[in-house]
Design a protein around this motif. Structure first.
Motif, short mmCIF file in Angstrom:
data_model
loop_
_atom_site.label_atom_id
_atom_site.label_comp_id
_atom_site.label_asym_id
_atom_site.label_seq_id
_atom_site.Cartn_x
_atom_site.Cartn_y
_atom_site.Cartn_z
N ARG A 51 47.66 87.74 78.26
CA ARG A 51 48.21 86.77 77.31
C ARG A 51 48.18 87.25 75.85
N PRO A 52 47.10 87.86 75.35
CA PRO A 52 47.10 88.30 73.94
C PRO A 52 48.13 89.39 73.62
N TYR A 53 48.67 90.03 74.64
CA TYR A 53 49.60 91.15 74.44
C TYR A 53 51.04 90.78 74.76
N LEU A 54 51.28 89.49 75.00
CA LEU A 54 52.61 89.02 75.34
C LEU A 54 53.56 89.21 74.17
N ILE A 55 54.69 89.85 74.43
CA ILE A 55 55.74 90.03 73.43
C ILE A 55 56.72 88.87 73.51
N LYS A 56 57.19 88.60 74.73
CA LYS A 56 58.11 87.48 74.94
C LYS A 56 58.18 87.17 76.42
N GLU A 57 58.68 86.00 76.71
CA GLU A 57 58.95 85.62 78.10
C GLU A 57 60.27 84.85 78.12
N GLU A 58 60.98 85.00 79.23
CA GLU A 58 62.25 84.31 79.36
C GLU A 58 62.56 84.09 80.83
N LEU A 59 63.43 83.13 81.08
CA LEU A 59 63.92 82.92 82.43
C LEU A 59 65.05 83.91 82.69
N THR A 60 65.07 84.46 83.90
CA THR A 60 66.07 85.47 84.22
C THR A 60 66.40 85.44 85.71
N ASN A 61 67.48 86.09 86.05
CA ASN A 61 67.81 86.34 87.45
C ASN A 61 68.04 87.84 87.67
N GLU A 62 67.63 88.65 86.66
CA GLU A 62 67.84 90.09 86.74
C GLU A 62 66.74 90.84 86.00
#
Length: 151
Positions: A51-62
């Motif tokens: 968690r401390p190193y998270l750059i970004k997260e997103e929903l994807t299908n690829e």
């Protein structure tokens, strides 16, 4: 950009050498958190430690090596490569251990421009490199057991 298939079972020493290669060649990595899984305590611990190193997260299908013909509903999380994140990645002994529900899935590495360098599809025991002959040369030098084929 060329696509190279890897015919190597990345486990134990070859997996750890892959991580060392990634420390030099890549700046980030991703893991897939599949919708619909009740993740095990091992996956929850990985999530907490990264968690401390998270750059970004997103929903994807690829993601590298996978395209799902469905709306984007899988979560891809990108993390910085650091000594601490490499320690987390070393909690398993194979690139193919990154498989739900015990862990998030499909480890991939990216360069500073966020272009994929390495990808895997854990449940199919597939892995591959993206890039040019220089990437292949450094991988072969760092991971002597690797077998790479231009697709």
């Amino acid at each position: 950009m060329k696509f190279y298939e890897i015919d190597s079972d990345f486990k134990n020493e070859s997996y750890y050498l892959l991580l060392e290669w990634a420390k030099v060649e890549a700046s980030s990595f991703s893991l897939i958190w599949r919708k619909g899984f009740s993740f095990a305590a091992t996956a929850q611990e990985v999530e907490k430690r990264l968690r401390p190193y998270l750059i970004k997260e997103e929903l994807t299908n690829e993601w590298p090596g996978t395209k799902i013909c469905a709306p984007p509903e899988e979560t891809i999380r990108f993390y910085r490569i650091t000594n601490d994140t490499i320690k987390v990645l070393r909690t398993v002994t194979s690139v193919y251990d990154w498989l739900a529900p015990d862990y998030p899935e499909d480890l991939a590495f990216y360069n500073k421009e966020c272009c994929p360098l390495f990808g895997s599809v854990a449940h199919e025991h597939l892995s591959f490199l993206f890039g040019n002959d220089s990437i292949v040369a450094t991988a072969k030098k760092k991971i002597p057991e690797i077998a790479i084929y231009l697709s």
